[in-house]
Design a protein around this motif. Sequence first.
Motif, PDB file in Angstrom:
ATOM      1  N   ASN A 130       2.093 -22.031  -7.766  1.00 48.70           N
ATOM      2  CA  ASN A 130       3.025 -20.944  -7.478  1.00 48.70           C
ATOM      3  C   ASN A 130       2.303 -19.764  -6.845  1.00 48.70           C
ATOM      4  OD1 ASN A 130       5.734 -21.632  -9.290  1.00 48.70           O
ATOM      5  ND2 ASN A 130       3.852 -22.511 -10.105  1.00 48.70           N
ATOM      6  N   GLU A 131       2.838 -19.295  -5.732  1.00 50.97           N
ATOM      7  CA  GLU A 131       2.282 -18.132  -5.034  1.00 50.97           C
ATOM      8  C   GLU A 131       3.361 -17.066  -4.895  1.00 50.97           C
ATOM      9  OE1 GLU A 131       0.647 -19.505  -1.366  1.00 50.97           O
ATOM     10  OE2 GLU A 131      -0.946 -20.673  -2.343  1.00 50.97           O
ATOM     11  N   TYR A 132       2.937 -15.795  -5.003  1.00 50.70           N
ATOM     12  CA  TYR A 132       3.896 -14.688  -5.083  1.00 50.70           C
ATOM     13  C   TYR A 132       3.264 -13.443  -4.464  1.00 50.70           C
ATOM     14  CZ  TYR A 132       7.221 -11.549  -7.558  1.00 50.70           C
ATOM     15  OH  TYR A 132       8.185 -10.630  -7.887  1.00 50.70           O
ATOM     16  N   ARG A 133       4.015 -12.763  -3.613  1.00 52.72           N
ATOM     17  CA  ARG A 133       3.513 -11.527  -3.010  1.00 52.72           C
ATOM     18  C   ARG A 133       4.679 -10.596  -2.696  1.00 52.72           C
ATOM     19  NH1 ARG A 133       0.791 -13.566   2.462  1.00 52.72           N
ATOM     20  NH2 ARG A 133       0.242 -15.309   1.096  1.00 52.72           N
ATOM     21  N   TYR A 134       4.375  -9.306  -2.629  1.00 54.50           N
ATOM     22  CA  TYR A 134       5.401  -8.334  -2.248  1.00 54.50           C
ATOM     23  C   TYR A 134       4.753  -7.174  -1.503  1.00 54.50           C
ATOM     24  CZ  TYR A 134       3.914  -5.765  -6.487  1.00 54.50           C
ATOM     25  OH  TYR A 134       3.187  -5.110  -7.456  1.00 54.50           O
ATOM     26  N   ALA A 135       5.560  -6.496  -0.701  1.00 54.10           N
ATOM     27  CA  ALA A 135       5.126  -5.317   0.047  1.00 54.10           C
ATOM     28  C   ALA A 135       6.201  -4.264  -0.066  1.00 54.10           C
ATOM     29  CB  ALA A 135       4.868  -5.673   1.510  1.00 54.10           C
ATOM     30  N   TYR A 136       5.803  -2.982  -0.012  1.00 52.96           N
ATOM     31  CA  TYR A 136       6.753  -1.884  -0.173  1.00 52.96           C
ATOM     32  C   TYR A 136       6.350  -0.730   0.735  1.00 52.96           C
ATOM     33  CZ  TYR A 136       2.952  -0.294  -3.203  1.00 52.96           C
ATOM     34  OH  TYR A 136       1.717   0.061  -3.692  1.00 52.96           O
ATOM     35  N   ALA A 137       7.346  -0.032   1.193  1.00 51.20           N
ATOM     36  CA  ALA A 137       7.133   1.165   2.010  1.00 51.20           C
ATOM     37  C   ALA A 137       8.319   2.080   1.785  1.00 51.20           C
ATOM     38  CB  ALA A 137       7.000   0.806   3.490  1.00 51.20           C
ATOM     39  N   GLY A 138       8.038   3.369   1.549  1.00 50.80           N
ATOM     40  CA  GLY A 138       9.155   4.274   1.286  1.00 50.80           C
ATOM     41  C   GLY A 138       8.743   5.708   1.208  1.00 50.80           C
ATOM     42  N   SER A 139       9.567   6.487   0.509  1.00 45.02           N
ATOM     43  CA  SER A 139       9.395   7.933   0.458  1.00 45.02           C
ATOM     44  C   SER A 139       8.174   8.353  -0.340  1.00 45.02           C
ATOM     45  CB  SER A 139      10.645   8.574  -0.144  1.00 45.02           C
ATOM     46  OG  SER A 139      10.975   7.959  -1.379  1.00 45.02           O
ATOM     47  N   ALA A 140       7.718   7.492  -1.272  1.00 43.94           N
ATOM     48  CA  ALA A 140       6.605   7.895  -2.126  1.00 43.94           C
ATOM     49  C   ALA A 140       5.281   7.287  -1.678  1.00 43.94           C
ATOM     50  CB  ALA A 140       6.898   7.497  -3.578  1.00 43.94           C
ATOM     51  N   SER A 141       5.271   6.004  -1.345  1.00 44.17           N
ATOM     52  CA  SER A 141       4.018   5.329  -1.016  1.00 44.17           C
ATOM     53  C   SER A 141       4.311   4.042  -0.284  1.00 44.17           C
ATOM     54  CB  SER A 141       3.216   5.053  -2.296  1.00 44.17           C
ATOM     55  OG  SER A 141       3.975   4.231  -3.167  1.00 44.17           O
ATOM     56  N   ALA A 142       3.239   3.385   0.144  1.00 46.00           N
ATOM     57  CA  ALA A 142       3.359   2.089   0.807  1.00 46.00           C
ATOM     58  C   ALA A 142       2.178   1.229   0.398  1.00 46.00           C
ATOM     59  CB  ALA A 142       3.411   2.252   2.321  1.00 46.00           C
ATOM     60  N   GLY A 143       2.393  -0.071   0.390  1.00 47.20           N
ATOM     61  CA  GLY A 143       1.312  -0.968   0.022  1.00 47.20           C
ATOM     62  C   GLY A 143       1.821  -2.376  -0.153  1.00 47.20           C
ATOM     63  N   SER A 144       0.960  -3.238  -0.630  1.00 49.67           N
ATOM     64  CA  SER A 144       1.333  -4.628  -0.863  1.00 49.67           C
ATOM     65  C   SER A 144       0.475  -5.184  -1.984  1.00 49.67           C
ATOM     66  CB  SER A 144       1.167  -5.464   0.411  1.00 49.67           C
ATOM     67  OG  SER A 144      -0.198  -5.493   0.797  1.00 49.67           O
ATOM     68  N   ARG A 145       0.910  -6.305  -2.518  1.00 54.87           N
ATOM     69  CA  ARG A 145       0.166  -6.956  -3.588  1.00 54.87           C
ATOM     70  C   ARG A 145       0.413  -8.450  -3.512  1.00 54.87           C
ATOM     71  NH1 ARG A 145       1.005  -6.486 -10.142  1.00 54.87           N
ATOM     72  NH2 ARG A 145      -0.979  -7.454 -10.736  1.00 54.87           N
ATOM     73  N   ARG A 146      -0.654  -9.186  -3.675  1.00 53.10           N
ATOM     74  CA  ARG A 146      -0.551 -10.638  -3.720  1.00 53.10           C
ATOM     75  C   ARG A 146      -1.129 -11.113  -5.044  1.00 53.10           C
ATOM     76  NH1 ARG A 146      -3.013 -15.062   0.620  1.00 53.10           N
ATOM     77  NH2 ARG A 146      -2.387 -16.920  -0.563  1.00 53.10           N
TER      78      ARG A 146
END
Length: 684
Positions: free
Chosen positions: A404-420
Amino acid sequence: MLAAVGILIFAASPLQGQSVAPPDSLRPLPEVAVQGYLSRQPLLPTPASIGIVDAEQLLRRAALSLLPAFNLVPGVRMEERSPGSYRLSIRGSLLRSPFGVRNVKVYADEFPLTDAGGNTYLNLIDARAVERVEVLKGPDGSLFGANSGGVVLLDLSGRKKDSSAISAGLSGGSYGLFREHAAVKYTRGRSRFSFNQAYQRSDGYRQHTALRRHYLQAAEHGTYRNNNSLKLLAFYSDLHYETPGGLTRAQYDADPQQARPAAGPNPGAVEQDAGVYNRTFFGGLSHELHLADRLLYVVSVFGSHTDFKNPFITNYETRKEKNLGLRTFFGLYGGENSALHWKWNLGLEGQKGWQDIANYRNEGGIAGAQLAGDELKISQIFYFSRLTATLRDRLTAEAALSLNEYRYAYAGSASAGSRRLAGQWMPRFALSYRPASALALRATLSRGYSPPTLAEIRPSGNAINTALQPESGWNKEAGLRLTAWKGRLEADASVFRYDLTDAIVRRTDPADAEYFVNAGGTRQTGFEAFVSAWLLAPRSTGFIRAIQMTGSFTYSHFLFSNYRDATADYSGKRLTGVPQTVRVLGIWLRLPQGFSLLVESNATARLPLNDANTEYAGKYHLLQARADWSGPQIKKAGLTLFAGADNLLDEKYSPGNDINAFGGRYFNAAAPLNFYGGLNFQLR
């Protein structure tokens, strides 16, 4: 009341016991089969703990809600905090679900209803659209990917080639309950089509608990040369329900019908017009190819679009959710006519999700100034392989593995980044042995793994929590299954121990915003048992034409282990929201002239409301009854009338508690004694 019914049953039985039973009462009942393991197989030797709610049980119990049918399965707990606000737990997985379904993988036919973000909107589905439920209890990542609670398989389109029919129904009940549904099934040659439509509304028992849901569903299944097939499933659901909010014990005792009142700087649920608006379209297409006599290939594509709005106490949240996915596998079979027969599956399932989330000031149910906004992308994929072999129809062995592999990314008013997250292996080993033709013993060892859902990574507090870790653990289980008396007696029992690490737990802050933490671990030891017995098999003579008894028992000794925060040590405390015992007993009678009666009892023990175990919800005993009358069929038309009552003992109880709620606002009162009735019409 159940005891009285039992006395009447056994008092009446001897009146028929002096005569020879007609031939139809001696025929074996149909063998129960499992459909979820990528091919149809008998339930008895299957080396897994499985609960099945078939079409007959659903018809008797799920006229208006799936809740009574799900709660018949030991180890499963379905709650309804208010009309439309469902939660589903398998072996304690409710710990991280403020509402909805998390930590349980749900499929609608061949298609995952659980999205890439780990959330499942089970409340979108109309109860009458479900034709069968299979619950695979305990972690099962061999074919279904990341989960640590279990898997639910919903049959929405029907596996059998039913004849063409038109059906419709109307029902209503206490507290403004109204429901109508219509369905068409059309079978022609190798093709069968079905269409379901339903509308349901209710005012609810408590203040600010109105529900409204429109539901449309279409399914098409066709076969062509070499028994290849194409299947299409699509549904649209438009759901709105008001959320009254939790009450403190004092408020619950004083007036259980009230919605959450204003407190401190926070207004009440009515002032904020708190509720949920969910419009979702879901669709999937599956193609099954028989490449050779023993080689099968299946590929399925699916997707969904959700427009979600949630005005609540502290702000107004909107979400635009899109989801796409692919599931594909090979199946190779061999040795069907030899002492050793086997099957091997190899495949993958992947999903990609996009969510645009924004939070605004809630100005009396209207979105005001924007407070925060984020764009999130999430993807998960798992690869699976499973080999099952059966020797002389006595010994069945299974070995399965998924990555199982899982990752997400986020960008918005507070911060941005990703995690795998690091790839996780989920093995499963299982054995089943039949010392006799009617008895099977089983043992399983499996690893559960569940990453945080997107709603836990970005909860209502608006902050992105990149520190939240997946939960995982090993489940060890043994059980037995019995089918005897020509299929008239079915019994299943299992004992298990599940050691979970980094368990995810919900918390709320003083502003009533939720957040999630890893709670160390849990030690979950349990026992589950289910029995279904035809005390009198269906027959055509006598005052009592059939008697079926069903019963289930759940014992959950679930404790926190190595769980500390900055102020307290919760190690050894009971798992929040889990009753130690649940007993369900039902008796169904078929009588002359098309009459039948179902009486069912549910006794649930008290349960802890917070991790410290300083507050408990009281135990309760629910008693339900339903009577049906099926009129004589005139040519191809038939009419059924039904009437029922819930909470016959008029218990005051809170079935869907807000666990770990700030300020002690745990309680959501259920309706006292209430009634419903309706009619169903069918034309074949």
